[in-house]
Motif scaffolding. Structure first.
Motif, PDB file in Angstrom:
ATOM      1  N   PHE A   1     -21.129 -28.367  28.600  1.00 38.87           N
ATOM      2  CA  PHE A   1     -21.309 -29.693  27.988  1.00 38.87           C
ATOM      3  C   PHE A   1     -21.318 -30.764  29.097  1.00 38.87           C
ATOM      4  O   PHE A   1     -22.198 -31.624  29.149  1.00 38.87           O
ATOM      5  CB  PHE A   1     -20.165 -30.015  27.017  1.00 38.87           C
ATOM      6  CG  PHE A   1     -20.158 -29.213  25.738  1.00 38.87           C
ATOM      7  CD1 PHE A   1     -20.720 -27.953  25.657  1.00 38.87           C
ATOM      8  CD2 PHE A   1     -19.556 -29.728  24.596  1.00 38.87           C
ATOM      9  CE1 PHE A   1     -20.691 -27.214  24.481  1.00 38.87           C
ATOM     10  CE2 PHE A   1     -19.527 -29.014  23.408  1.00 38.87           C
ATOM     11  CZ  PHE A   1     -20.094 -27.762  23.350  1.00 38.87           C
ATOM     12  N   LEU A  40     -17.055 -33.382  23.302  1.00 34.96           N
ATOM     13  CA  LEU A  40     -16.294 -32.909  22.137  1.00 34.96           C
ATOM     14  C   LEU A  40     -15.622 -34.045  21.378  1.00 34.96           C
ATOM     15  O   LEU A  40     -15.031 -34.961  21.973  1.00 34.96           O
ATOM     16  CB  LEU A  40     -15.220 -31.923  22.594  1.00 34.96           C
ATOM     17  CG  LEU A  40     -15.728 -30.551  23.045  1.00 34.96           C
ATOM     18  CD1 LEU A  40     -14.671 -29.826  23.884  1.00 34.96           C
ATOM     19  CD2 LEU A  40     -16.107 -29.688  21.835  1.00 34.96           C
ATOM     20  N   THR A  41     -15.644 -33.945  20.061  1.00 30.91           N
ATOM     21  CA  THR A  41     -15.058 -34.956  19.183  1.00 30.91           C
ATOM     22  C   THR A  41     -13.589 -35.289  19.491  1.00 30.91           C
ATOM     23  O   THR A  41     -13.253 -36.476  19.574  1.00 30.91           O
ATOM     24  CB  THR A  41     -15.199 -34.498  17.713  1.00 30.91           C
ATOM     25  OG1 THR A  41     -16.571 -34.662  17.346  1.00 30.91           O
ATOM     26  CG2 THR A  41     -14.317 -35.299  16.778  1.00 30.91           C
ATOM     27  N   ASN A  61     -22.610 -37.116  23.239  1.00 33.21           N
ATOM     28  CA  ASN A  61     -22.778 -35.952  22.367  1.00 33.21           C
ATOM     29  C   ASN A  61     -21.898 -36.002  21.118  1.00 33.21           C
ATOM     30  O   ASN A  61     -22.407 -35.933  20.014  1.00 33.21           O
ATOM     31  CB  ASN A  61     -22.525 -34.627  23.090  1.00 33.21           C
ATOM     32  CG  ASN A  61     -22.780 -33.467  22.139  1.00 33.21           C
ATOM     33  OD1 ASN A  61     -23.902 -33.280  21.676  1.00 33.21           O
ATOM     34  ND2 ASN A  61     -21.743 -32.724  21.770  1.00 33.21           N
ATOM     35  N   ALA A  62     -20.584 -36.086  21.282  1.00 31.64           N
ATOM     36  CA  ALA A  62     -19.631 -35.885  20.172  1.00 31.64           C
ATOM     37  C   ALA A  62     -20.169 -36.472  18.866  1.00 31.64           C
ATOM     38  O   ALA A  62     -20.559 -37.639  18.821  1.00 31.64           O
ATOM     39  CB  ALA A  62     -18.294 -36.486  20.530  1.00 31.64           C
ATOM     40  N   ALA A  63     -20.167 -35.660  17.798  1.00 33.89           N
ATOM     41  CA  ALA A  63     -21.029 -35.991  16.661  1.00 33.89           C
ATOM     42  C   ALA A  63     -20.324 -36.057  15.310  1.00 33.89           C
ATOM     43  O   ALA A  63     -20.977 -36.018  14.269  1.00 33.89           O
ATOM     44  CB  ALA A  63     -22.187 -34.986  16.617  1.00 33.89           C
ATOM     45  N   THR A  64     -18.992 -36.137  15.303  1.00 36.10           N
ATOM     46  CA  THR A  64     -18.310 -36.369  14.032  1.00 36.10           C
ATOM     47  C   THR A  64     -18.614 -37.793  13.589  1.00 36.10           C
ATOM     48  O   THR A  64     -18.493 -38.734  14.375  1.00 36.10           O
ATOM     49  CB  THR A  64     -16.790 -36.174  14.206  1.00 36.10           C
ATOM     50  OG1 THR A  64     -16.552 -34.837  14.644  1.00 36.10           O
ATOM     51  CG2 THR A  64     -16.049 -36.424  12.902  1.00 36.10           C
ATOM     52  N   TYR A 116     -13.206 -28.129  12.587  1.00 39.19           N
ATOM     53  CA  TYR A 116     -12.786 -29.435  13.127  1.00 39.19           C
ATOM     54  C   TYR A 116     -13.877 -30.442  12.761  1.00 39.19           C
ATOM     55  O   TYR A 116     -14.855 -30.080  12.089  1.00 39.19           O
ATOM     56  CB  TYR A 116     -12.486 -29.362  14.633  1.00 39.19           C
ATOM     57  CG  TYR A 116     -13.669 -29.364  15.579  1.00 39.19           C
ATOM     58  CD1 TYR A 116     -14.690 -28.420  15.480  1.00 39.19           C
ATOM     59  CD2 TYR A 116     -13.751 -30.317  16.600  1.00 39.19           C
ATOM     60  CE1 TYR A 116     -15.755 -28.428  16.374  1.00 39.19           C
ATOM     61  CE2 TYR A 116     -14.814 -30.328  17.497  1.00 39.19           C
ATOM     62  CZ  TYR A 116     -15.815 -29.382  17.369  1.00 39.19           C
ATOM     63  OH  TYR A 116     -16.864 -29.381  18.242  1.00 39.19           O
ATOM     64  N   PRO A 168     -16.791 -32.089  13.415  1.00 42.23           N
ATOM     65  CA  PRO A 168     -18.219 -31.904  13.141  1.00 42.23           C
ATOM     66  C   PRO A 168     -18.497 -30.805  12.125  1.00 42.23           C
ATOM     67  O   PRO A 168     -19.423 -30.932  11.306  1.00 42.23           O
ATOM     68  CB  PRO A 168     -18.817 -31.557  14.516  1.00 42.23           C
ATOM     69  CG  PRO A 168     -17.681 -31.267  15.414  1.00 42.23           C
ATOM     70  CD  PRO A 168     -16.458 -31.912  14.845  1.00 42.23           C
ATOM     71  N   PHE A 213     -22.585 -24.166  11.159  1.00 43.58           N
ATOM     72  CA  PHE A 213     -22.395 -25.078  12.285  1.00 43.58           C
ATOM     73  C   PHE A 213     -21.342 -24.462  13.209  1.00 43.58           C
ATOM     74  O   PHE A 213     -20.219 -24.187  12.771  1.00 43.58           O
ATOM     75  CB  PHE A 213     -21.919 -26.483  11.892  1.00 43.58           C
ATOM     76  CG  PHE A 213     -21.468 -27.230  13.131  1.00 43.58           C
ATOM     77  CD1 PHE A 213     -22.389 -27.855  13.955  1.00 43.58           C
ATOM     78  CD2 PHE A 213     -20.131 -27.232  13.525  1.00 43.58           C
ATOM     79  CE1 PHE A 213     -21.990 -28.476  15.146  1.00 43.58           C
ATOM     80  CE2 PHE A 213     -19.722 -27.846  14.719  1.00 43.58           C
ATOM     81  CZ  PHE A 213     -20.663 -28.477  15.526  1.00 43.58           C
ATOM     82  N   THR A 214     -21.711 -24.238  14.456  1.00 39.47           N
ATOM     83  CA  THR A 214     -20.722 -24.001  15.509  1.00 39.47           C
ATOM     84  C   THR A 214     -21.121 -24.929  16.654  1.00 39.47           C
ATOM     85  O   THR A 214     -22.290 -25.307  16.763  1.00 39.47           O
ATOM     86  CB  THR A 214     -20.745 -22.558  16.061  1.00 39.47           C
ATOM     87  OG1 THR A 214     -21.927 -22.379  16.842  1.00 39.47           O
ATOM     88  CG2 THR A 214     -20.678 -21.508  14.968  1.00 39.47           C
ATOM     89  N   ALA A 243     -22.446 -25.956  20.190  1.00 41.58           N
ATOM     90  CA  ALA A 243     -23.464 -25.321  21.029  1.00 41.58           C
ATOM     91  C   ALA A 243     -22.799 -24.474  22.117  1.00 41.58           C
ATOM     92  O   ALA A 243     -21.625 -24.639  22.407  1.00 41.58           O
ATOM     93  CB  ALA A 243     -24.308 -26.415  21.680  1.00 41.58           C
ATOM     94  N   ASP A 265     -27.504 -27.099  16.928  1.00 45.09           N
ATOM     95  CA  ASP A 265     -26.431 -26.748  17.865  1.00 45.09           C
ATOM     96  C   ASP A 265     -26.407 -25.237  18.093  1.00 45.09           C
ATOM     97  O   ASP A 265     -26.123 -24.763  19.179  1.00 45.09           O
ATOM     98  CB  ASP A 265     -25.075 -27.190  17.291  1.00 45.09           C
ATOM     99  CG  ASP A 265     -25.069 -28.649  16.943  1.00 45.09           C
ATOM    100  OD1 ASP A 265     -24.753 -29.460  17.815  1.00 45.09           O
ATOM    101  OD2 ASP A 265     -25.422 -28.998  15.793  1.00 45.09           O
ATOM    102  N   PHE A 295     -29.920 -30.862  24.130  1.00 50.22           N
ATOM    103  CA  PHE A 295     -29.742 -32.180  23.498  1.00 50.22           C
ATOM    104  C   PHE A 295     -28.630 -32.989  24.164  1.00 50.22           C
ATOM    105  O   PHE A 295     -28.631 -34.214  24.108  1.00 50.22           O
ATOM    106  CB  PHE A 295     -29.496 -32.024  21.992  1.00 50.22           C
ATOM    107  CG  PHE A 295     -28.281 -31.205  21.650  1.00 50.22           C
ATOM    108  CD1 PHE A 295     -28.342 -29.819  21.599  1.00 50.22           C
ATOM    109  CD2 PHE A 295     -27.067 -31.808  21.358  1.00 50.22           C
ATOM    110  CE1 PHE A 295     -27.225 -29.052  21.279  1.00 50.22           C
ATOM    111  CE2 PHE A 295     -25.944 -31.058  21.031  1.00 50.22           C
ATOM    112  CZ  PHE A 295     -26.024 -29.676  21.007  1.00 50.22           C
TER     113      PHE A 295
HETATM  114  C1  DHB Z   1     -19.559 -31.370  18.994  1.00 43.74           C
HETATM  115  C2  DHB Z   1     -20.664 -31.527  18.233  1.00 43.74           C
HETATM  116  C3  DHB Z   1     -21.751 -30.703  18.404  1.00 43.74           C
HETATM  117  O1  DHB Z   1     -22.853 -30.858  17.668  1.00 43.74           O
HETATM  118  C4  DHB Z   1     -21.734 -29.685  19.327  1.00 43.74           C
HETATM  119  O2  DHB Z   1     -22.789 -28.855  19.450  1.00 43.74           O
HETATM  120  C5  DHB Z   1     -20.632 -29.520  20.081  1.00 43.74           C
HETATM  121  C6  DHB Z   1     -19.541 -30.366  19.914  1.00 43.74           C
HETATM  122  C7  DHB Z   1     -18.380 -32.254  18.793  1.00 43.74           C
HETATM  123  O3  DHB Z   1     -18.529 -33.344  18.236  1.00 43.74           O
HETATM  124  O4  DHB Z   1     -17.264 -31.872  19.174  1.00 43.74           O
END
Ligand code: DHB
Length: 397
Positions: free
Chosen positions: A48, A108-109, A130-133, A176, A178, A228-229, A231, A259, A310
């Motif tokens: 990441f 990471l979120t 990146n973090a996508a929550t 968690y 996301p 969803f996991t 990436a 992801d 991404f």
């Molecule tokens: C997170 C979100 C993602 O889409 C991913 O691929 C990895 C991590 C996140 O927000 O932690």
């Protein structure tokens, strides 16, 4: 107006130089804008940090390290993985000791969530790459996100699946932020379009063991499983377990957010990933002049065989946003003015056009439906459908 401001700065610098070496050093320091980058550079999530920082460096390589008369310097710090306490301490040091004028990064979120109060306290813009929550932007008015949200990329695949003859699906997500966003959005949108979620399982973020969950799904015999996991390594482990347990051979379709078929690791998945349908905002084979320029600069920074994903695009676009803010403010950075300048800003990204939504500080962007195919010996996410100008559905009234 900008001209007048820069003349003023020159005047101040001249005055400081005149008082001697100390003033000179201070003046020189002022000419550099530091970007504090909080990312995962070691441990299982190290890709990441590598992707994000290489994307940032690629932008600087292609556009120069000076903007609005200032030199840009990256100060990169390693969270070592999902480690909110470490991320918070690093961010505090960056703002107090290194005097960074932007915080950026955040794969990471949990790390992004922990740093949001630091951004608020210091009034420093915090660019999420990146973090996508979904909720991250609500944790500080200084958060600007150039990546995506899970609800934003999940809603399209849920709608697409229900409209393409998938009526019963199981969900499997990482337990968690996301993953929970993805699970909730998939259920809501799939059901609203006539589908039924027949079961849901969640796996832990650290050291997930997929086999027992996958067996449970196989026994339930859904038409499809939505995944969803995060990436990277986790996605590779999932894909291997899915193929080993023979779910594909049992006729259970795999649908996911992009992801799971991350461009960085998709070749390591091999044929297990073939024909998987996902929705996401970026594919390395997206056709646009901006994507060509991005990939060229990325190869110069990361080497000719490195494949940007991404997250690298998030790094690139985050730097682009910082450069545009700097230009708009004439190089004089103030946290509140920087956030105000970013609201509503439109950027031509390697993924297509993006706009910072002035209401949420998230991006509005096209989300593509893609299918994994093999081309020239490589596995790629081929875009074949598009949902235009998608917002986070949970935040849209
Ligand atoms: C997170 C979100 C993602 O889409 C991913 O691929 C990895 C991590 C996140 O927000 O932690």
């Amino acid at each position: 107006m900008l001209f007048v401001q820069s003349r003023l700065v020159i005047g101040v610098v001249a005055a400081m130089v005149a008082v001697g070496p100390v003033g000179g050093a201070a003046a020189a320091a002022e000419e550099t804008i530091k970007v504090g980058v909080v990312v995962e550079m070691s441990g299982p999530f190290a890709p990441f940090g590598r992707q994000i920082t290489n994307g940032m460096k690629a932008y600087m390589k292609a556009n120069g390290d000076k903007v609005a008369g200032k030199k840009i310097e990256l100060v990169i710090r390693d969270t070592t993985g999902p480690a909110p306490d470490v991320a918070k301490r690093l961010a505090q040091e960056l703002v107090t000791r290194d005097k960074v004028q932007f915080l950026a990064g955040f794969g990471l979120t949990p790390n992004a969530m922990a740093v949001a109060p630091v951004a608020t306290e210091a009034k420093v813009p915090m660019i999420i790459m990146n973090a996508a929550t979904s909720a991250i932007t609500t944790k500080s008015p200084y958060v600007l996100r150039v990546s995506f949200t899970l609800p934003q990329v999940t809603a399209p695949i849920a709608e697409w699946a229900a409209k393409n003859k998938i009526k019963k699906a199981y969900t499997l997500v990482t337990d968690y932020g996301p993953g929970l966003d993805a699970e909730a959005t998939f259920k809501k949108v799939f059901t609203a379009n006539g589908g039924e979620v027949t079961g849901s399982v969640r796996v832990p973020l650290k050291n997930p063991e997929f086999a027992p969950f996958i067996q449970r799904i196989k026994d339930a015999k859904p038409e499809a499983v939505f995944i969803f996991t995060p990436a990277g390594e986790t996605a590779v482990a999932f894909m291997k377990a899915f193929a080993e347990r023979g779910l594909d051979k049992a006729g259970i379709k795999l649908i996911a957010t992009g992801d799971v078929t991350d461009d960085d690791v998709i070749d390591a998945m091999g044929d297990a990933a073939l024909n998987v349908i996902t929705s996401h905002h970026y594919s390395a084979v997206h056709k646009s002049p901006e994507n060509d320029a991005f990939k060229k600069a990325y190869a110069e920074v990361a080497g000719p065989t490195a494949r940007p994903n991404f997250m690298a695009v998030g790094g690139w676009d985050g730097m682009h946003l910082i450069y545009e803010i700097m230009k708009k403010l004439g190089g004089l950075i103030d946290g509140d003015k920087a956030v105000a300048a970013a609201k509503g800003m439109a950027i031509q990204s390697p993924r297509g056009a993006i706009t910072i939504d002035p209401a949420t500080r998230d991006v509005i962007q096209d989300v593509y439906v893609r299918k994994v195919q093999k081309a020239n010996g490589k596995y790629v996410n081929v875009e074949f459908d598009k949902f235009a100008k998608v917002k986070d559905p949970g935040k849209t009234p």
